[in-house]
Design a protein around this motif. Sequence first.
Motif, PDB file in Angstrom:
ATOM      1  N   CYS A 133      95.005  84.334  -9.551  1.00  0.00           N
ATOM      2  CA  CYS A 133      95.120  83.543  -8.484  1.00  0.00           C
ATOM      3  C   CYS A 133      96.522  83.367  -7.818  1.00  0.00           C
ATOM      4  O   CYS A 133      97.651  83.469  -8.547  1.00  0.00           O
ATOM      5  CB  CYS A 133      94.598  82.279  -8.913  1.00  0.00           C
ATOM      6  SG  CYS A 133      92.997  82.254  -9.450  1.00  0.00           S
ATOM      7  N   ASP A 134      96.461  83.209  -6.583  1.00  0.00           N
ATOM      8  CA  ASP A 134      97.858  83.058  -6.069  1.00  0.00           C
ATOM      9  C   ASP A 134      98.236  81.404  -6.325  1.00  0.00           C
ATOM     10  O   ASP A 134      97.459  80.631  -6.770  1.00  0.00           O
ATOM     11  CB  ASP A 134      97.908  83.313  -4.511  1.00  0.00           C
ATOM     12  CG  ASP A 134      96.803  82.466  -3.620  1.00  0.00           C
ATOM     13  OD1 ASP A 134      96.360  81.472  -4.104  1.00  0.00           O
ATOM     14  OD2 ASP A 134      96.732  82.753  -2.671  1.00  0.00           O
ATOM     15  N   LEU A 135      99.561  81.193  -5.958  1.00  0.00           N
ATOM     16  CA  LEU A 135      99.965  79.889  -6.180  1.00  0.00           C
ATOM     17  C   LEU A 135      99.279  78.742  -5.583  1.00  0.00           C
ATOM     18  O   LEU A 135      99.059  77.758  -6.642  1.00  0.00           O
ATOM     19  CB  LEU A 135     101.462  80.013  -5.545  1.00  0.00           C
ATOM     20  CG  LEU A 135     102.248  78.761  -6.161  1.00  0.00           C
ATOM     21  CD1 LEU A 135     102.376  78.619  -7.711  1.00  0.00           C
ATOM     22  CD2 LEU A 135     103.855  78.735  -5.540  1.00  0.00           C
ATOM     23  N   LYS A 136      98.789  78.829  -4.551  1.00  0.00           N
ATOM     24  CA  LYS A 136      98.007  77.506  -3.883  1.00  0.00           C
ATOM     25  C   LYS A 136      96.906  77.330  -4.436  1.00  0.00           C
ATOM     26  O   LYS A 136      96.461  76.302  -4.989  1.00  0.00           O
ATOM     27  CB  LYS A 136      97.954  77.903  -2.560  1.00  0.00           C
ATOM     28  CG  LYS A 136      97.315  76.429  -1.739  1.00  0.00           C
ATOM     29  CD  LYS A 136      97.210  76.969  -0.297  1.00  0.00           C
ATOM     30  CE  LYS A 136      96.619  75.536   0.383  1.00  0.00           C
ATOM     31  NZ  LYS A 136      96.461  75.716   1.854  1.00  0.00           N
ATOM     32  N   VAL A 137      95.801  78.502  -4.619  1.00  0.00           N
ATOM     33  CA  VAL A 137      94.519  78.138  -5.244  1.00  0.00           C
ATOM     34  C   VAL A 137      94.801  78.113  -6.851  1.00  0.00           C
ATOM     35  O   VAL A 137      93.890  77.159  -7.245  1.00  0.00           O
ATOM     36  CB  VAL A 137      93.934  79.491  -5.062  1.00  0.00           C
ATOM     37  CG1 VAL A 137      92.545  79.875  -5.725  1.00  0.00           C
ATOM     38  CG2 VAL A 137      93.538  79.858  -3.649  1.00  0.00           C
ATOM     39  N   GLY A 138      95.629  78.630  -7.414  1.00  0.00           N
ATOM     40  CA  GLY A 138      96.060  78.142  -8.756  1.00  0.00           C
ATOM     41  C   GLY A 138      96.335  76.992  -9.012  1.00  0.00           C
ATOM     42  O   GLY A 138      95.826  76.401 -10.056  1.00  0.00           O
ATOM     43  N   GLY A 139      97.258  76.282  -8.190  1.00  0.00           N
ATOM     44  CA  GLY A 139      97.339  75.028  -8.348  1.00  0.00           C
ATOM     45  C   GLY A 139      96.274  74.187  -8.319  1.00  0.00           C
ATOM     46  O   GLY A 139      96.180  73.083  -9.105  1.00  0.00           O
ATOM     47  N   VAL A 140      95.380  74.423  -7.191  1.00  0.00           N
ATOM     48  CA  VAL A 140      94.114  73.343  -7.288  1.00  0.00           C
ATOM     49  C   VAL A 140      93.103  73.544  -8.345  1.00  0.00           C
ATOM     50  O   VAL A 140      92.688  72.622  -8.583  1.00  0.00           O
ATOM     51  CB  VAL A 140      93.506  74.051  -5.940  1.00  0.00           C
ATOM     52  CG1 VAL A 140      92.213  73.388  -5.850  1.00  0.00           C
ATOM     53  CG2 VAL A 140      94.163  73.548  -4.579  1.00  0.00           C
ATOM     54  N   ILE A 141      93.252  74.756  -8.923  1.00  0.00           N
ATOM     55  CA  ILE A 141      92.369  75.282  -9.946  1.00  0.00           C
ATOM     56  C   ILE A 141      92.823  74.375 -11.138  1.00  0.00           C
ATOM     57  O   ILE A 141      92.131  73.633 -12.064  1.00  0.00           O
ATOM     58  CB  ILE A 141      91.992  76.667 -10.185  1.00  0.00           C
ATOM     59  CG1 ILE A 141      91.223  77.250  -9.041  1.00  0.00           C
ATOM     60  CG2 ILE A 141      91.322  76.738 -11.632  1.00  0.00           C
ATOM     61  CD1 ILE A 141      91.054  78.858  -9.302  1.00  0.00           C
ATOM     62  N   LEU A 142      94.032  74.609 -11.328  1.00  0.00           N
ATOM     63  CA  LEU A 142      94.644  73.906 -12.557  1.00  0.00           C
ATOM     64  C   LEU A 142      94.739  72.521 -12.586  1.00  0.00           C
ATOM     65  O   LEU A 142      94.275  71.706 -13.619  1.00  0.00           O
ATOM     66  CB  LEU A 142      96.073  74.387 -12.772  1.00  0.00           C
ATOM     67  CG  LEU A 142      96.487  75.654 -13.462  1.00  0.00           C
ATOM     68  CD1 LEU A 142      98.110  76.047 -13.488  1.00  0.00           C
ATOM     69  CD2 LEU A 142      95.604  75.590 -14.973  1.00  0.00           C
TER      70      LEU A 142
END
Length: 183
Positions: A133-142
Motif C-alpha cells: 500500500c502507499d502511505l495514505k492508504v496504508g495509514g488508513v488501513i493501519l
Amino acid sequence: MKSTQSRFEIENSYYVFFVMVIMESMRAFNVLGTIGVLAIMASDLLISVTSAHETLVLPYMLGLVLGQCFLGMLSDRYGRMVVFIVVLNIYAVSTLISNFINDLFLLSLFRLFSGLTSAIGQITVRALVNDFCDLKVGGVILSKVRCVALLITGISMFFFEYIGLLHGWRSFFILNTIYCCIV
C-alpha cells in the motif's frame, strides 16, 4: 500482477482485515489477558499476586522486547512467510505447554518464548501494509486495524477474568493457543 491483486485484497477484503486485526491484537491480547487471571493464579498456586505477575507478565515482556528487535530482521533475511509460520507455531506450542506446567521457573521460561514470538503479528501486519500500500492508504488501513484490535484487547481482560473464574487460570493458555491458531 500479484502486487496489484494483493494490494486490492488488503484494501478491500474483510477476511484479510479480520486476519490482520487478529495478528495485530495477539500481543496485547496476551498481555492484558494475564491481568485478568493474575489473582486467580495466585490463589490457586498459593503465591502472592506479585509472584504471579513475575511469573506471567515480566518474562513475557522481556521476550517481547527481544522479539521486537530480532523478528523483523529475521523476516527480512529469510522471508516473511517462512519466519511468520515458524514463529507462530513456536508461539502456539509454548503457550499450549504453559497450560500443563506447575513449576514457576518453567512457566516463566515458556512465557519468555511466548513473548519472543508474539511480536510477529504486529511486525507482519506492518510489513504487509508497507509492501502493498502507499502511505495514505496504508495509514488508513493501519488505523482501522489498530482501532478494532484495541477494542478486542480492551475486552479481553474482562473476558479472561470471567473465563478464569469459571474454568481456572489455565484456560488463559488454551484460549491464547486457539486465538493463535485462528491466524
